[in-house]
Design a protein around this motif. Structure first.
Motif, PDB file in Angstrom:
ATOM      1  N   GLU A 109      -4.316  13.948  18.057  1.00 54.17           N
ATOM      2  CA  GLU A 109      -5.506  13.555  17.326  1.00 54.17           C
ATOM      3  C   GLU A 109      -6.247  12.453  18.082  1.00 54.17           C
ATOM      4  OE1 GLU A 109      -4.649  12.489  13.360  1.00 54.17           O
ATOM      5  OE2 GLU A 109      -3.948  14.476  12.782  1.00 54.17           O
ATOM      6  N   ALA A 110      -7.558  12.496  17.973  1.00 49.81           N
ATOM      7  CA  ALA A 110      -8.389  11.533  18.694  1.00 49.81           C
ATOM      8  C   ALA A 110      -8.219  10.138  18.113  1.00 49.81           C
ATOM      9  CB  ALA A 110      -9.850  11.954  18.632  1.00 49.81           C
ATOM     10  N   LYS A 111      -8.267   9.140  18.992  1.00 44.53           N
ATOM     11  CA  LYS A 111      -8.155   7.747  18.589  1.00 44.53           C
ATOM     12  C   LYS A 111      -9.451   7.022  18.959  1.00 44.53           C
ATOM     13  CE  LYS A 111      -3.149   7.401  19.148  1.00 44.53           C
ATOM     14  NZ  LYS A 111      -2.937   8.805  19.459  1.00 44.53           N
ATOM     15  N   THR A 112      -9.884   6.164  18.071  1.00 48.76           N
ATOM     16  CA  THR A 112     -11.108   5.386  18.288  1.00 48.76           C
ATOM     17  C   THR A 112     -10.773   3.909  18.143  1.00 48.76           C
ATOM     18  OG1 THR A 112     -12.451   7.183  17.387  1.00 48.76           O
ATOM     19  CG2 THR A 112     -13.474   5.010  17.558  1.00 48.76           C
ATOM     20  N   THR A 158       0.843  -1.187   0.000  1.00 49.23           N
ATOM     21  CA  THR A 158       0.000   0.000   0.000  1.00 49.23           C
ATOM     22  C   THR A 158       0.880   1.239   0.000  1.00 49.23           C
ATOM     23  OG1 THR A 158      -1.645  -1.220   1.242  1.00 49.23           O
ATOM     24  CG2 THR A 158      -1.862   1.170   1.212  1.00 49.23           C
ATOM     25  N   PRO A 159       0.556   2.275  -0.786  1.00 45.07           N
ATOM     26  CA  PRO A 159       1.448   3.427  -0.898  1.00 45.07           C
ATOM     27  C   PRO A 159       1.679   4.142   0.417  1.00 45.07           C
ATOM     28  CG  PRO A 159      -0.186   3.434  -2.662  1.00 45.07           C
ATOM     29  CD  PRO A 159      -0.570   2.357  -1.721  1.00 45.07           C
ATOM     30  N   TYR A 160       0.764   4.084   1.384  1.00 46.56           N
ATOM     31  CA  TYR A 160       0.907   4.822   2.622  1.00 46.56           C
ATOM     32  C   TYR A 160       1.403   3.863   3.694  1.00 46.56           C
ATOM     33  CZ  TYR A 160      -1.935   8.029  -0.025  1.00 46.56           C
ATOM     34  OH  TYR A 160      -2.403   8.839  -1.003  1.00 46.56           O
ATOM     35  N   ALA A 161       2.609   4.098   4.188  1.00 42.81           N
ATOM     36  CA  ALA A 161       3.238   3.164   5.118  1.00 42.81           C
ATOM     37  C   ALA A 161       2.542   3.172   6.468  1.00 42.81           C
ATOM     38  CB  ALA A 161       4.714   3.516   5.279  1.00 42.81           C
ATOM     39  N   ILE A 162       2.052   4.323   6.901  1.00 42.78           N
ATOM     40  CA  ILE A 162       1.391   4.439   8.195  1.00 42.78           C
ATOM     41  C   ILE A 162      -0.033   4.883   7.953  1.00 42.78           C
ATOM     42  CG2 ILE A 162       1.391   5.618  10.408  1.00 42.78           C
ATOM     43  CD1 ILE A 162       4.369   5.935  10.166  1.00 42.78           C
ATOM     44  N   ALA A 163      -0.992   3.991   8.201  1.00 43.47           N
ATOM     45  CA  ALA A 163      -2.395   4.320   7.938  1.00 43.47           C
ATOM     46  C   ALA A 163      -3.038   4.861   9.193  1.00 43.47           C
ATOM     47  CB  ALA A 163      -3.131   3.071   7.463  1.00 43.47           C
ATOM     48  N   GLU A 164      -3.976   5.768   8.996  1.00 42.15           N
ATOM     49  CA  GLU A 164      -4.724   6.297  10.120  1.00 42.15           C
ATOM     50  C   GLU A 164      -5.897   5.403  10.482  1.00 42.15           C
ATOM     51  OE1 GLU A 164      -5.843  10.239   9.244  1.00 42.15           O
ATOM     52  OE2 GLU A 164      -3.809  11.036   9.270  1.00 42.15           O
ATOM     53  N   GLU A 165      -6.219   4.432   9.615  1.00 39.37           N
ATOM     54  CA  GLU A 165      -7.336   3.536   9.884  1.00 39.37           C
ATOM     55  C   GLU A 165      -6.845   2.095   9.776  1.00 39.37           C
ATOM     56  OE1 GLU A 165     -11.870   2.570   8.307  1.00 39.37           O
ATOM     57  OE2 GLU A 165     -10.707   4.231   7.472  1.00 39.37           O
ATOM     58  N   ILE A 166      -7.045   1.322  10.833  1.00 39.56           N
ATOM     59  CA  ILE A 166      -6.608  -0.073  10.890  1.00 39.56           C
ATOM     60  C   ILE A 166      -7.835  -0.942  11.057  1.00 39.56           C
ATOM     61  CG2 ILE A 166      -5.212  -1.758  12.141  1.00 39.56           C
ATOM     62  CD1 ILE A 166      -3.455   0.569  13.040  1.00 39.56           C
ATOM     63  N   ASN A 167      -8.019  -1.876  10.144  1.00 45.08           N
ATOM     64  CA  ASN A 167      -9.173  -2.766  10.182  1.00 45.08           C
ATOM     65  C   ASN A 167      -8.707  -4.217  10.145  1.00 45.08           C
ATOM     66  OD1 ASN A 167     -11.056  -0.630  10.106  1.00 45.08           O
ATOM     67  ND2 ASN A 167     -10.836  -0.468   7.888  1.00 45.08           N
ATOM     68  N   VAL A 168      -9.120  -5.006  11.145  1.00 42.64           N
ATOM     69  CA  VAL A 168      -8.905  -6.452  11.159  1.00 42.64           C
ATOM     70  C   VAL A 168     -10.292  -7.079  11.146  1.00 42.64           C
ATOM     71  CG1 VAL A 168      -7.849  -8.386  12.368  1.00 42.64           C
ATOM     72  CG2 VAL A 168      -6.772  -6.140  12.462  1.00 42.64           C
ATOM     73  N   ILE A 169     -10.772  -7.455   9.964  1.00 38.86           N
ATOM     74  CA  ILE A 169     -12.173  -7.880   9.828  1.00 38.86           C
ATOM     75  C   ILE A 169     -12.263  -9.115   8.940  1.00 38.86           C
ATOM     76  CG2 ILE A 169     -13.106  -5.556  10.180  1.00 38.86           C
ATOM     77  CD1 ILE A 169     -13.402  -5.283   7.189  1.00 38.86           C
ATOM     78  N   ASP A 170     -13.352  -9.890   9.166  1.00 43.12           N
ATOM     79  CA  ASP A 170     -13.783 -10.981   8.291  1.00 43.12           C
ATOM     80  C   ASP A 170     -12.698 -12.025   8.040  1.00 43.12           C
ATOM     81  OD1 ASP A 170     -16.216  -9.707   8.114  1.00 43.12           O
ATOM     82  OD2 ASP A 170     -15.711  -8.657   6.253  1.00 43.12           O
ATOM     83  N   GLY A 205      -6.780   8.296  14.386  1.00 40.34           N
ATOM     84  CA  GLY A 205      -7.538   7.443  13.491  1.00 40.34           C
ATOM     85  C   GLY A 205      -8.359   6.417  14.243  1.00 40.34           C
ATOM     86  N   THR A 206      -8.757   5.374  13.506  1.00 44.79           N
ATOM     87  CA  THR A 206      -9.676   4.366  14.029  1.00 44.79           C
ATOM     88  C   THR A 206      -9.055   2.986  13.892  1.00 44.79           C
ATOM     89  OG1 THR A 206     -11.555   5.717  13.366  1.00 44.79           O
ATOM     90  CG2 THR A 206     -11.990   3.406  13.855  1.00 44.79           C
ATOM     91  N   THR A 207      -9.167   2.195  14.960  1.00 44.03           N
ATOM     92  CA  THR A 207      -8.734   0.801  14.952  1.00 44.03           C
ATOM     93  C   THR A 207      -9.961  -0.075  15.180  1.00 44.03           C
ATOM     94  OG1 THR A 207      -6.564   1.419  15.824  1.00 44.03           O
ATOM     95  CG2 THR A 207      -7.203  -0.902  15.988  1.00 44.03           C
ATOM     96  N   THR A 208     -10.230  -0.983  14.244  1.00 41.64           N
ATOM     97  CA  THR A 208     -11.446  -1.799  14.306  1.00 41.64           C
ATOM     98  C   THR A 208     -11.081  -3.272  14.193  1.00 41.64           C
ATOM     99  OG1 THR A 208     -12.723  -0.030  13.259  1.00 41.64           O
ATOM    100  CG2 THR A 208     -13.689  -2.231  13.265  1.00 41.64           C
ATOM    101  N   ILE A 209     -11.607  -4.092  15.121  1.00 40.07           N
ATOM    102  CA  ILE A 209     -11.515  -5.549  15.041  1.00 40.07           C
ATOM    103  C   ILE A 209     -12.945  -6.068  15.027  1.00 40.07           C
ATOM    104  CG2 ILE A 209     -10.728  -7.648  16.190  1.00 40.07           C
ATOM    105  CD1 ILE A 209      -8.434  -6.085  17.350  1.00 40.07           C
ATOM    106  N   ASN A 210     -13.368  -6.605  13.890  1.00 33.87           N
ATOM    107  CA  ASN A 210     -14.789  -6.916  13.719  1.00 33.87           C
ATOM    108  C   ASN A 210     -14.947  -8.122  12.795  1.00 33.87           C
ATOM    109  OD1 ASN A 210     -17.607  -6.760  13.532  1.00 33.87           O
ATOM    110  ND2 ASN A 210     -17.473  -5.418  11.746  1.00 33.87           N
ATOM    111  N   GLY A 211     -15.944  -8.967  13.129  1.00 31.00           N
ATOM    112  CA  GLY A 211     -16.379 -10.023  12.234  1.00 31.00           C
ATOM    113  C   GLY A 211     -15.392 -11.136  12.023  1.00 31.00           C
ATOM    114  N   ASN A 212     -14.506 -11.381  12.971  1.00 34.59           N
ATOM    115  CA  ASN A 212     -13.552 -12.461  12.837  1.00 34.59           C
ATOM    116  C   ASN A 212     -14.130 -13.761  13.409  1.00 34.59           C
ATOM    117  OD1 ASN A 212     -11.107 -10.880  11.827  1.00 34.59           O
ATOM    118  ND2 ASN A 212     -11.673  -9.751  13.665  1.00 34.59           N
TER     119      ASN A 212
END
Length: 385
Positions: free
Chosen positions: A205-208, A24-36, A119-126
């Motif tokens: 910056e706020a973290k979720t 992915t072109p952006y080495a550090i993402a503001e949104e992290i998703n671990v899903i499905d 940014g947002t960190t999400t762990i969902n649907g695993n």
């Protein structure tokens, strides 16, 4: 065999996802998703953002100013004369001595904006029994060390004289008139050891963090660490000596054993000594968030300027895009496709995420077909679709 094949497929899927994410072109993402992700899968995401800036200055100055001035229009003698009057008239003395010392100017500016990772960190649907771990670490460290030392010695010695004149044993009138003395001495020590430190600190910056909808027995962990540290040390030392020795003479005149009138007129002495010490050891340290915000606004304005299309050079200006409509009898007119006349065509731009994702899916399909053919229950086909 089926269990092993299933584990291999899960491993290949995880490796494919990590491969796509790694490109992915952006080495550090503001949104992290671990899903499905599937049951029993092990998914780990680690983001480490470290910014470090170090500045060190060590200044040493040793200054030794030595000024010696001797001016003499006196020490005249007119003695043992006969006849007309004897006149001794000495000239004036004007001196100007200026010493200016400036040393150790330290300016340190850290323009980098150290904004903590938000940014947002999400762990969902695993799936059930999955082990999901997301770790986000943001570390900012700024170190500034300034050590200034100054040693100054100003030695000024002045001997100014229009006096010490002698007229003795004269038969006529005697006149002694000495000149004036004007002396100006200026010493300015400063600025010395002036440190100006500007450290731009970003805005938090706020973290979720969201963990929901995961299967039974799943193990989900999110670690968020923020470390913002700034060490600023300023050490100033100044040692200076101002030593002035001034001697002014318009007197000390002699007129003895003369026949006639005797007149002695001494000149004036005007002396101005001005010593200025400072500013000394001035340290200004600022840690501002507004600096980063202003810099971000400036960067946005520059990006907008880059996005503006350049005006055409020479030739006619191409006409705007037009749309024509056609219609048949008894029905409404249908719009035709837009037609663009003239003008250059801009290239299509974008990132390569979709291409890499497609490549990963093709690899998964080919590896699945290979595993299917290699299994004990595979049909006797040359290819599996």
């Amino acid at each position: 065999m089926k269990t092993n094949s299933r584990k291999v497929r899960i491993l290949i899927a995880s490796l494919s996802i990590l491969m796509v994410l790694s490109y992915t072109p952006y080495a550090i993402a503001e949104e992290i998703n671990v899903i499905d992700n599937g049951a029993g899968s092990i998914n780990t995401v680690t983001v480490d953002n470290t910014q470090q800036a170090s500045s060190q200055q060590n200044n040493t100055a040793q200054i030794n100013n030595s000024v010696s001035t001797t001016t003499d229009t006196g020490n005249n003698s007119a003695s043992n004369n006969t006849g007309d009057s004897q006149v001794v008239h000495t000239g004036d003395v004007d001196t100007l001595t200026t010493i200016s010392n400036s040393a150790n100017q330290s300016n340190i500016s850290d323009p980098s904006c150290c904004t903590a990772l938000g940014g947002t960190t999400t762990i969902n649907g695993n799936g059930a029994g999955s082990n999901n771990n997301a770790s986000v670490s943001s570390s900012t460290q700024t170190s500034v060390f300034i050590n200034n030392k100054v040693t100054i010695k100003n030695n000024i010695t002045q001997n100014l004289s229009t006096g010490n004149n002698k007229t003795n044993f004269n038969s006529g009138n005697v006149v002694i008139k000495t000149g004036n003395i004007k002396s100006v001495t200026e010493i300015k020590n400063g600025p010395l050891n002036v440190a100006n430190v500007l450290v731009s600190k970003g805005k938090e910056e706020a973290k979720t963090v969201k963990i929901f909808g995961n299967g039974f027995g799943s193990w989900n962990t999110v670690d968020v660490t923020d470390d913002d540290k700034a060490d600023i040390s300023v050490d100033n030392s100044v040692d200076f000596i101002n030593d002035l020795k001034n001697k002014y003479y318009t007197g000390g005149n002699e007129a003895d054993h003369n026949h006639g009138d005797v007149k002695i007129v001494t000149g004036d002495i005007e002396s101005l000594i001005n010593i200025i010490n400072g500013p000394i050891n001035v340290s200004i340290v600022k840690a501002e968030c507004d600096t980063c915000e202003k810099e971000k606004e400036y960067e946005k304005e520059k990006e907008k300027e880059k996005e503006k299309p350049a005006p055409p050079v020479g030739g006619n200006v191409p006409p705007p895009t037009t749309t024509t409509t056609t219609g048949g009898p008894g029905g409404p007119s249908a719009p035709s496709a837009p037609v663009t006349l003239g003008g250059p065509h801009l290239p299509i731009t974008g990132n390569n995420f979709l291409v890499l994702a497609l490549f990963g899916n093709i690899m998964m399909l080919l590896l699945g077909a290979y595993l299917r053919l290699r299994s004990g229950r595979s049909p006797g086909y040359a290819f599996a679709l």
